[in-house]
Design a protein around this motif. Sequence first.
Motif, PDB file in Angstrom:
ATOM      1  N   ILE A  14      -5.824  -1.185   8.559  1.00 10.33           N
ATOM      2  CA  ILE A  14      -6.756  -1.277   7.354  1.00 10.33           C
ATOM      3  C   ILE A  14      -5.654  -0.654   6.369  1.00 10.33           C
ATOM      4  O   ILE A  14      -5.498  -1.085   5.241  1.00 10.33           O
ATOM      5  CB  ILE A  14      -7.987  -0.613   7.353  1.00 10.33           C
ATOM      6  CG1 ILE A  14      -8.876  -1.433   8.082  1.00 10.33           C
ATOM      7  CG2 ILE A  14      -8.430  -0.498   5.955  1.00 10.33           C
ATOM      8  CD1 ILE A  14      -9.105  -2.745   7.706  1.00 10.33           C
ATOM      9  N   HIS A  15      -5.146   0.487   6.714  1.00  9.98           N
ATOM     10  CA  HIS A  15      -4.145   1.513   5.788  1.00  9.98           C
ATOM     11  C   HIS A  15      -2.821   0.370   5.568  1.00  9.98           C
ATOM     12  O   HIS A  15      -2.619   0.378   4.331  1.00  9.98           O
ATOM     13  CB  HIS A  15      -3.751   2.648   6.634  1.00  9.98           C
ATOM     14  CG  HIS A  15      -2.631   3.293   5.896  1.00  9.98           C
ATOM     15  ND1 HIS A  15      -2.531   3.895   4.924  1.00  9.98           N
ATOM     16  CD2 HIS A  15      -1.092   3.119   6.316  1.00  9.98           C
ATOM     17  CE1 HIS A  15      -1.404   4.268   4.455  1.00  9.98           C
ATOM     18  NE2 HIS A  15      -0.403   3.796   5.347  1.00  9.98           N
ATOM     19  N   LEU A  16      -2.428  -0.172   6.523  1.00 11.60           N
ATOM     20  CA  LEU A  16      -1.334  -1.094   6.108  1.00 11.60           C
ATOM     21  C   LEU A  16      -1.183  -2.205   5.273  1.00 11.60           C
ATOM     22  O   LEU A  16      -0.550  -2.449   4.322  1.00 11.60           O
ATOM     23  CB  LEU A  16      -0.374  -1.400   7.381  1.00 11.60           C
ATOM     24  CG  LEU A  16       0.216  -0.499   8.256  1.00 11.60           C
ATOM     25  CD1 LEU A  16       0.603  -1.052   9.698  1.00 11.60           C
ATOM     26  CD2 LEU A  16       1.224   0.342   7.547  1.00 11.60           C
ATOM     27  N   ILE A  17      -2.593  -2.900   5.454  1.00 10.33           N
ATOM     28  CA  ILE A  17      -2.876  -3.673   4.571  1.00 10.33           C
ATOM     29  C   ILE A  17      -3.155  -3.489   3.081  1.00 10.33           C
ATOM     30  O   ILE A  17      -2.417  -4.059   2.217  1.00 10.33           O
ATOM     31  CB  ILE A  17      -4.034  -4.476   5.255  1.00 10.33           C
ATOM     32  CG1 ILE A  17      -3.768  -5.439   6.458  1.00 10.33           C
ATOM     33  CG2 ILE A  17      -4.794  -5.623   4.062  1.00 10.33           C
ATOM     34  CD1 ILE A  17      -4.942  -5.920   7.177  1.00 10.33           C
ATOM     35  N   GLY A  18      -3.849  -2.133   3.039  1.00 12.89           N
ATOM     36  CA  GLY A  18      -4.217  -1.865   1.663  1.00 12.89           C
ATOM     37  C   GLY A  18      -2.740  -1.312   1.020  1.00 12.89           C
ATOM     38  O   GLY A  18      -2.769  -1.270  -0.198  1.00 12.89           O
ATOM     39  N   ASP A  19      -1.988  -0.460   1.886  1.00 15.10           N
ATOM     40  CA  ASP A  19      -0.977   0.161   1.161  1.00 15.10           C
ATOM     41  C   ASP A  19       0.210  -0.836   0.747  1.00 15.10           C
ATOM     42  O   ASP A  19       0.865  -0.450  -0.081  1.00 15.10           O
ATOM     43  CB  ASP A  19      -0.420   1.238   2.097  1.00 15.10           C
ATOM     44  CG  ASP A  19      -0.153   2.499   1.419  1.00 15.10           C
ATOM     45  OD1 ASP A  19      -0.744   2.835   0.356  1.00 15.10           O
ATOM     46  OD2 ASP A  19       0.593   3.425   1.775  1.00 15.10           O
ATOM     47  N   PHE A  20       0.584  -1.832   1.516  1.00 15.21           N
ATOM     48  CA  PHE A  20       1.795  -2.669   1.333  1.00 15.21           C
ATOM     49  C   PHE A  20       1.309  -3.972   0.861  1.00 15.21           C
ATOM     50  O   PHE A  20       2.140  -4.791   0.279  1.00 15.21           O
ATOM     51  CB  PHE A  20       2.530  -2.720   2.681  1.00 15.21           C
ATOM     52  CG  PHE A  20       3.062  -1.619   3.048  1.00 15.21           C
ATOM     53  CD1 PHE A  20       4.343  -0.971   2.741  1.00 15.21           C
ATOM     54  CD2 PHE A  20       2.546  -0.408   3.998  1.00 15.21           C
ATOM     55  CE1 PHE A  20       4.946  -0.128   2.871  1.00 15.21           C
ATOM     56  CE2 PHE A  20       3.062   0.442   4.490  1.00 15.21           C
ATOM     57  CZ  PHE A  20       4.280   1.136   3.805  1.00 15.21           C
ATOM     58  N   TYR A  21       0.255  -4.645   1.217  1.00 16.25           N
ATOM     59  CA  TYR A  21      -0.304  -5.987   0.846  1.00 16.25           C
ATOM     60  C   TYR A  21      -1.155  -6.056  -0.216  1.00 16.25           C
ATOM     61  O   TYR A  21      -0.786  -7.028  -1.068  1.00 16.25           O
ATOM     62  CB  TYR A  21      -0.795  -6.754   1.950  1.00 16.25           C
ATOM     63  CG  TYR A  21       0.263  -6.917   3.194  1.00 16.25           C
ATOM     64  CD1 TYR A  21       1.148  -8.163   3.132  1.00 16.25           C
ATOM     65  CD2 TYR A  21       0.240  -5.914   4.219  1.00 16.25           C
ATOM     66  CE1 TYR A  21       2.061  -8.290   4.183  1.00 16.25           C
ATOM     67  CE2 TYR A  21       1.259  -6.256   5.497  1.00 16.25           C
ATOM     68  CZ  TYR A  21       2.207  -7.235   5.223  1.00 16.25           C
ATOM     69  OH  TYR A  21       2.975  -7.507   6.472  1.00 16.25           O
ATOM     70  N   LEU A  22      -2.006  -5.210  -0.490  1.00 12.97           N
ATOM     71  CA  LEU A  22      -2.842  -5.432  -1.441  1.00 12.97           C
ATOM     72  C   LEU A  22      -2.743  -4.300  -2.567  1.00 12.97           C
ATOM     73  O   LEU A  22      -3.187  -4.628  -3.802  1.00 12.97           O
ATOM     74  CB  LEU A  22      -4.375  -5.158  -0.919  1.00 12.97           C
ATOM     75  CG  LEU A  22      -4.594  -6.059   0.322  1.00 12.97           C
ATOM     76  CD1 LEU A  22      -6.085  -5.700   0.754  1.00 12.97           C
ATOM     77  CD2 LEU A  22      -4.937  -7.398  -0.423  1.00 12.97           C
ATOM     78  N   GLN A  23      -1.537  -3.333  -2.547  1.00 12.23           N
ATOM     79  CA  GLN A  23      -1.363  -2.516  -3.935  1.00 12.23           C
ATOM     80  C   GLN A  23      -0.404  -3.119  -4.520  1.00 12.23           C
ATOM     81  O   GLN A  23       0.664  -3.514  -4.135  1.00 12.23           O
ATOM     82  CB  GLN A  23      -0.834  -1.324  -3.318  1.00 12.23           C
ATOM     83  CG  GLN A  23      -0.492  -0.181  -4.292  1.00 12.23           C
ATOM     84  CD  GLN A  23      -0.177   0.960  -3.815  1.00 12.23           C
ATOM     85  OE1 GLN A  23      -0.061   1.997  -4.426  1.00 12.23           O
ATOM     86  NE2 GLN A  23       0.204   1.132  -2.634  1.00 12.23           N
ATOM     87  N   PRO A  24      -0.704  -3.424  -5.821  1.00  9.68           N
ATOM     88  CA  PRO A  24       0.205  -4.266  -6.925  1.00  9.68           C
ATOM     89  C   PRO A  24       1.282  -3.273  -7.035  1.00  9.68           C
ATOM     90  O   PRO A  24       1.260  -2.243  -7.175  1.00  9.68           O
ATOM     91  CB  PRO A  24      -0.656  -4.493  -8.229  1.00  9.68           C
ATOM     92  CG  PRO A  24      -1.998  -4.216  -7.640  1.00  9.68           C
ATOM     93  CD  PRO A  24      -2.060  -3.368  -6.309  1.00  9.68           C
ATOM     94  N   GLY A  25       2.511  -3.914  -7.288  1.00 14.33           N
ATOM     95  CA  GLY A  25       3.580  -3.155  -7.647  1.00 14.33           C
ATOM     96  C   GLY A  25       3.722  -2.559  -8.962  1.00 14.33           C
ATOM     97  O   GLY A  25       4.047  -1.246  -9.102  1.00 14.33           O
ATOM     98  N   ARG A  26       2.731  -3.022  -9.655  1.00 11.59           N
ATOM     99  CA  ARG A  26       2.699  -1.971 -11.152  1.00 11.59           C
ATOM    100  C   ARG A  26       1.926  -0.704 -10.888  1.00 11.59           C
ATOM    101  O   ARG A  26       2.087   0.004 -11.630  1.00 11.59           O
ATOM    102  CB  ARG A  26       2.013  -2.993 -12.083  1.00 11.59           C
ATOM    103  CG  ARG A  26       0.452  -3.392 -11.776  1.00 11.59           C
ATOM    104  CD  ARG A  26      -0.083  -4.097 -12.840  1.00 11.59           C
ATOM    105  NE  ARG A  26      -1.363  -4.393 -12.773  1.00 11.59           N
ATOM    106  CZ  ARG A  26      -1.982  -5.464 -11.876  1.00 11.59           C
ATOM    107  NH1 ARG A  26      -0.998  -6.363 -11.361  1.00 11.59           N
ATOM    108  NH2 ARG A  26      -3.181  -5.815 -11.854  1.00 11.59           N
TER     109      ARG A  26
END
Length: 251
Positions: A14-26
């Motif tokens: 869950i952490h990796l998905i939220g931190d790298f895939y779902l967190q926008p670059g902005r």
Amino acid sequence: MSDFLTVFIAFLLIHLIGDFYLQPGRWRAAKQKSTYRAPELYLHALLQGVALSVPALVLGMDWPSTACLIAIVVLSHWAIDLWQATRHEHQLTHIVVDQSLHVLVFALLAFHMTTDITIDTILGYDKFSDGMLIALAYVLILKPTSVVIGSILNKYSITVTANHPQMNGLVAGGELIGYLERILILTFTLVGSYAAVGFVFTAKSIFRFGELNKSDSRSLTEYVLIGSLLSVVIATLVGTLVSLGFDIKMK
């Protein structure tokens, strides 16, 4: 140890998905620019905590324990991300430290939540000493080996002129290339894939041959060749010694 691993892997996923895939670059840029004043910092930490309620409830945690889990993750994630946001340079070291701290938090939470694993269980696990030996090998081939190779190469001088600015990058990138090379060589040696060790060294030599071929500096060519050979020899020796240690232990 399956219960601990189940909880830990679920939290980490869950952490990796939220931190790298779902967190926008902005969001990353806003945190870097405004640090603790960025709303994105608080929103991201809150979302990470709430997202962990899904595996927590699936694994059978009650609501009070889940709420406590969310609070711990939100606060720790906020503090860790704030630390990284205050770093003026977004270096690889900061990313590694940031993610390692997150992983440590999840490991401690999983350790606390499960009853199948204790300190005595870990120390008494028959593969614990093997894991420690492998960890020692990887730690040994990184920075300590670079220091040893650097001290040996100090005897060989290289000349980098203004007419060849690309040589700066060639030499400066050598340490990182050496890290990756030794990690691959040690891994292949531990699993007994010695042919892959030769492939790694050959591939590196081919990629660097073009750069060295353009150089009119024989000293630079010798410098890179000596460093590469030392890197391969040390990583292979460490891997071989660890493998021998496993064989002796099994007997």
